[in-house]
Design a protein around this motif. Structure first.
Motif, PDB file in Angstrom:
ATOM      1  N   LEU A  47       0.830  -1.318   0.079  1.00  8.12           N
ATOM      2  CA  LEU A  47      -0.102   0.066  -0.071  1.00  8.12           C
ATOM      3  C   LEU A  47       0.857   1.318   0.107  1.00  8.12           C
ATOM      4  O   LEU A  47       0.785   2.276  -0.633  1.00  8.12           O
ATOM      5  CB  LEU A  47      -0.821   0.041   1.203  1.00  8.12           C
ATOM      6  N   TYR A  48       1.903   1.340   0.766  1.00  7.04           N
ATOM      7  CA  TYR A  48       2.873   2.549   0.813  1.00  7.04           C
ATOM      8  C   TYR A  48       3.229   2.715  -0.552  1.00  7.04           C
ATOM      9  O   TYR A  48       3.454   3.889  -1.124  1.00  7.04           O
ATOM     10  CB  TYR A  48       3.853   2.139   1.938  1.00  7.04           C
ATOM     11  N   ARG A  49       4.106   1.486  -1.055  1.00  4.58           N
ATOM     12  CA  ARG A  49       4.506   1.750  -2.378  1.00  4.58           C
ATOM     13  C   ARG A  49       3.544   2.459  -3.647  1.00  4.58           C
ATOM     14  O   ARG A  49       3.753   3.494  -4.355  1.00  4.58           O
ATOM     15  CB  ARG A  49       5.303   0.277  -2.996  1.00  4.58           C
ATOM     16  N   VAL A  50       2.307   1.758  -3.533  1.00  2.16           N
ATOM     17  CA  VAL A  50       1.244   1.795  -4.500  1.00  2.16           C
ATOM     18  C   VAL A  50       0.842   3.830  -4.415  1.00  2.16           C
ATOM     19  O   VAL A  50       0.820   4.338  -5.454  1.00  2.16           O
ATOM     20  CB  VAL A  50       0.017   1.080  -4.350  1.00  2.16           C
ATOM     21  N   ILE A  91      -0.739   9.817  -3.685  1.00  2.00           N
ATOM     22  CA  ILE A  91      -1.878  10.097  -2.568  1.00  2.00           C
ATOM     23  C   ILE A  91      -1.391  10.060  -1.425  1.00  2.00           C
ATOM     24  O   ILE A  91      -1.075   8.892  -0.714  1.00  2.00           O
ATOM     25  CB  ILE A  91      -2.852   8.720  -3.171  1.00  2.00           C
ATOM     26  N   GLY A  92      -1.616  11.077  -0.606  1.00  2.00           N
ATOM     27  CA  GLY A  92      -1.174  11.103   0.695  1.00  2.00           C
ATOM     28  C   GLY A  92       0.311  11.233   0.893  1.00  2.00           C
ATOM     29  O   GLY A  92       1.107  10.849   0.106  1.00  2.00           O
ATOM     30  N   LYS A  93       0.943  11.494   2.188  1.00  2.00           N
ATOM     31  CA  LYS A  93       2.047  11.404   2.600  1.00  2.00           C
ATOM     32  C   LYS A  93       2.262  10.568   3.832  1.00  2.00           C
ATOM     33  O   LYS A  93       1.405  10.418   4.772  1.00  2.00           O
ATOM     34  CB  LYS A  93       2.414  12.969   3.149  1.00  2.00           C
ATOM     35  N   SER A  96       3.082   2.308   8.001  1.00  2.47           N
ATOM     36  CA  SER A  96       2.930   3.380   7.081  1.00  2.47           C
ATOM     37  C   SER A  96       1.787   3.676   6.802  1.00  2.47           C
ATOM     38  O   SER A  96       1.085   4.981   6.823  1.00  2.47           O
ATOM     39  CB  SER A  96       3.838   3.162   5.806  1.00  2.47           C
ATOM     40  N   VAL A  97       0.749   2.787   6.327  1.00  2.00           N
ATOM     41  CA  VAL A  97      -0.543   3.099   5.827  1.00  2.00           C
ATOM     42  C   VAL A  97      -1.635   2.536   6.776  1.00  2.00           C
ATOM     43  O   VAL A  97      -2.363   3.190   7.422  1.00  2.00           O
ATOM     44  CB  VAL A  97      -0.641   2.595   4.704  1.00  2.00           C
ATOM     45  N   LEU A  98      -1.320   1.284   7.260  1.00  2.00           N
ATOM     46  CA  LEU A  98      -2.383   0.295   7.907  1.00  2.00           C
ATOM     47  C   LEU A  98      -2.187   0.928   9.440  1.00  2.00           C
ATOM     48  O   LEU A  98      -1.048   1.561   9.466  1.00  2.00           O
ATOM     49  CB  LEU A  98      -2.130  -0.872   7.710  1.00  2.00           C
ATOM     50  N   PRO A  99      -3.081   0.620  10.536  1.00  2.49           N
ATOM     51  CA  PRO A  99      -2.920   1.050  11.829  1.00  2.49           C
ATOM     52  C   PRO A  99      -1.666   0.023  12.318  1.00  2.49           C
ATOM     53  O   PRO A  99      -1.646  -0.716  11.976  1.00  2.49           O
ATOM     54  CB  PRO A  99      -4.155   0.553  12.176  1.00  2.49           C
ATOM     55  N   SER A 100      -1.008   0.766  13.039  1.00  2.00           N
ATOM     56  CA  SER A 100       0.064   0.196  14.005  1.00  2.00           C
ATOM     57  C   SER A 100      -0.727  -0.729  15.104  1.00  2.00           C
ATOM     58  O   SER A 100      -1.733  -0.443  15.370  1.00  2.00           O
ATOM     59  CB  SER A 100       0.902   1.328  14.616  1.00  2.00           C
TER      60      SER A 100
END
Length: 770
Positions: free
Chosen positions: A289-292, A298-300, A317-321
């Motif tokens: 998800l981070y790479r895409v 889209i977003g930072k 990075s994207v998903l909840p920790s």
């Protein structure tokens, strides 16, 4: 081979092999355990869990610390004091290497002895196994446990004491099998005070004890209360011996120091190399998800740090920790769901669920959803799974798959040139040992032990492993060093997920969902059969028939899932016997009334296809099946399924006519007509004497059943067309094989042969269960 020769020979080979491994690669764990010896020998008790000269601080429970002190005492006594120096940097010498390696080998002797004790003396190990197979089962259990590849890699090469600790767990299982629940609890409590990772089994113990140790009844409240007190005492006693000395010398602070070391939460969700569990897939999904999203602007997002190969805390990075509390919640939920299912199954099953399965599901849930799981922890799943698969051969393919996944997940532990070849040799050897002894035990065909999907997944993993070991650095130098390891982790995680799901499905296969699913699948196939969708070389005349086969199965009385399938081939119309071929099979699906084809049809058809592929000259033109064809409540009995699945015309020849099945087939409104018809047939076929021709069962049209013989107890010869043949021709062929007046000879020959093999190889002199 007898028990003692088997134990001594396997033990001697293992010890000799482990001695040859003394000079092999050692991991940081080697220095860890040397430092723990030094700490426990040189520091006072209250400083054991605070000493931090070396980064490899003591972080196992007190019993293991006492064990390290005992090793230090031995080292000091025999003059190996160089092992006992506290140092900030690692210390290594040939003498230290030999001493620590021999300490592992000494504890391995204890492990081998406990494996032998369990394999050859546990009453529950062979309780559900056919009598004639028990010796092979015991030997398989001992050899597969004693030679477990994961323990060889982790202890004798990488360096740890997992075998000794596993011995305590197997000893606890041994006590459970004898009904010694308090001793089993005591042993497990001792194990927890050696290494707290064995809490993975805790919920399995809790649920198993709830239904096997306690008695749920208001009238037995006082008895249960007394049992609970006894259990609590046996559980707490090892903890008292473990931690009281620290409390005595340092008070509450001493206990706090132990807790701080035992339960660090600063190590991150996953280990440096991701263990093959849910969180490896979670990390991978976050990375994708981070790479895409980054490429699409889209977003930072913060760049991920979990691919650094370091042990550290990190955020996704994207998903909840995910924090430790979250993972614990998932562990408990997953464990409670599957273990509650086992309890429900135990309540409805005539054969109680074995504790080893509780242990497998408990450890698997912890491993799959746990926080900072190490890949070596897969040993906690493979050990009870090995024992359970010996007890229930239906799980043999699961065990082999799990063992292969474990091997691939452990490969990254060893990466030096010599050890690379060594780890491959150990795991490949264990694979063939496992395959040999499981096949020797059950005589099952390789296809049952090695499903094609499993083999394909191993091939994919092997390609990635070879690339990681031999090609990656050559092609990319020092770039993306974590990438192939990540791929191995993700692929093994997928396979472990598949194993988890398959294990749940197989274990609860006789539940409402599975029965409903199998019924629906069966009805769909039957509709296709009635519509003549399956291809078949139809038979329209006697002259088209040159070879006829009869097929039957016989089951073990100890384990009805284990059967012999026999096919007997005969010339037609000459009636000369050509051959009878048999083999073992496992029936993996439950018996469902009026749906016998769900359980047996595919197994029988697969065996017939296998025999024809190996002996094409025996390909029959017609198959005679023990059961009904179109005379069935859904006009599609066992013979129809076998004919459709093999592509060979089939005939159903039943030996018994159950009236309740007849009523269901023709309709309850015709009950009186059926009763009158049956009485008239009995009068005609008095004492089962020969009568020319046959009697059509013409209460309903079209006629689907012809009666060749009938006795007073509804036994006889009842012919119905199966698939690809009409009733008249089916009756003609069947009547010519009616040599002994009670059943058709091809089916009789197959039945006698399968019974004989069951007696010889499964149950001794006991006949099959009808």
């Amino acid at each position: 081979m007898g028990e003692i020769p088997c134990i001594l020979s396997i033990g001697a080979i293992l010890i000799a092999f482990k001695c040859l491994l003394i000079p092999s690669y050692t991991s940081t764990d080697f220095e860890v355990h040397r430092n723990w010896m030094a700490v426990t020998w040189n520091r006072p008790l209250k400083a054991w869990y605070t000493e931090s000269t070396s980064e490899w601080t003591l972080d196992y429970p007190p019993f293991f610390a006492y064990f390290e002190w005992a090793l230090a005492y031995v080292a000091h006594t025999i003059g190996f004091d160089e092992c006992l120096q506290i140092s900030m940097t690692p210390i290594m010498s040939p003498r230290i290497l030999v001493f620590q390696r021999l300490s592992v080998i000494a504890t391995d002797i204890f492990y081998i002895a406990i494996c032998a004790l369990y394999a050859f003396k546990s009453p529950r190990l062979v309780a559900g196994i056919p009598k004639k197979m028990r010796k092979n089962a015991q030997e398989a259990c001992f050899i597969l446990l004693a030679t477990l590849q994961a323990l060889l890699i982790c202890d004798s090469v990488h360096f740890q004491y997992n075998s000794m600790l596993t011995a305590f767990f197997i000893l606890s299982m041994y006590f459970i099998d004898f009904g010694m629940f308090l001793l089993a609890a005591l042993t497990f409590s001792v194990l927890l005070n050696f290494k707290h990772i064995y809490v993975y089994y805790a919920l399995g113990y809790v649920f198993f004890y709830l239904v096997n140790y306690f008695e749920f009844s208001v009238a037995k409240f006082l008895r249960n209360f007394s049992k609970a007190i006894s259990l609590a005492i046996f559980l707490l006693l090892p903890f008292a011996f473990s931690i009281f000395p620290f409390f005595h010398v340092a008070g509450a602070e001493g206990l706090q120091n132990i807790a701080t070391r035992l339960f660090p939460v600063s190590r991150g969700l996953t280990h440096a190399f991701w263990a093959p569990n849910f969180w490896a897939l979670y990390n991978f999904a976050d990375l994708i998800l981070y790479r895409v999203l980054s490429n699409l602007n889209i977003g930072k997002f913060e760049a991920p740090t979990y691919t650094s190969g370091l042990v550290q805390e990190y955020s996704h990075s994207v998903l909840p920790s995910v924090n430790p509390i979250g993972t614990l919640f998932l562990v408990v939920i997953a464990s409670v769901i599957v273990l509650t299912g086992l309890v429900i199954r135990w309540r409805k099953d005539s054969r109680p669920v074995d504790f080893s399965l509780f242990a497998v599901f408990s450890a698997l849930s912890f491993f799959y959803f746990g926080y900072h799981v190490h890949e070596k922890a897969i040993i906690l799943i493979t050990v009870p799974m090995t024992i359970f698969a010996i007890k229930d051969p239906k799980y043999h393919s699961h065990l082999i798959h799990l063992s292969c996944v474990a091997s691939f997940s452990l490969f990254p532990l060893l990466f030096t040139p010599f050890e690379v070849l060594l780890k491959y040799a150990i795991c490949v050897a264990y694979f063939f040992i496992q395959l040999t002894f499981l096949k020797r035990y059950t005589r099952m065909p390789l296809g049952d032990l090695l499903p094609w999907r499993h083999v394909a997944s191993w091939a994919g993993l092997a390609i990635v492993e070879i690339y990681n070991t031999f090609l990656h650095k050559w092609l990319l130098s020092d770039r993306l060093p974590f990438a192939p390891l990540m791929v191995i982790s993700v692929l093994t995680s997928i396979e472990l997920t598949s194993f988890f799901g398959s294990l749940i499905w197989t274990t609860f296969a006789d539940g409402i969902i599975e029965i409903s699913w199998q019924k629906a699948t069966c009805r769909l196939r039957e509709q296709l059969i009635r519509d003549m969708t399956y291809s078949v070389q139809t038979v329209e005349d006697e002259q088209d028939v040159q070879i006829v086969a009869g097929v039957d199965t016989s089951a073990s009385s100890s384990n009805p899932d284990m059967v012999y399938v026999s096919v007997s081939f005969w010339k037609y119309p000459g009636l000369q016997h050509l051959a009878t071929i048999s083999d073992t099979r496992i029936l993996r699906l439950p018996y469902i009334p009026q749906y016998l084809a769900v359980r047996e049809a595919e197994v029988v058809a697969d065996f017939v296809r296998t025999v024809i592929a190996e002996r094409p000259e025996l390909r029959p033109d017609v198959i005679l099946c023990d059961g009904f064809g179109r005379f069935h409540s859904r006009s599609c009995g066992m013979a129809c399924h076998v004919g459709a699945l093999t592509g060979i015309p089939s005939i159903g020849i039943a030996k018994n006519l159950a009236l309740h099945d007849v009523y269901e087939t023709v309709g309850i409104d015709k009950k009186s007509k059926v009763d009158q018809f049956v009485d008239s047939c009995r009068e005609i076929y008095k004492s089962n004497k020969p009568v020319p021709g046959f009697i059509p069962f013409d209460i309903v049209e079209p006629v689907k059943l012809n009666i060749l013989r009938m006795g007073g107890s509804m036994s006889g010869v009842f012919v119905s067309a199966g698939y690809g043949i009409d009733l008249d021709l089916a009756t003609t062929i069947s009547s010519k094989f009616l040599l002994n007046n009670t059943t058709c000879e091809p089916i009789r020959a197959a039945d006698l042969e399968s019974r004989r093999l069951v007696r010889e190889n499964f149950d001794g002199n006991r006949d099959k269960i009808e």
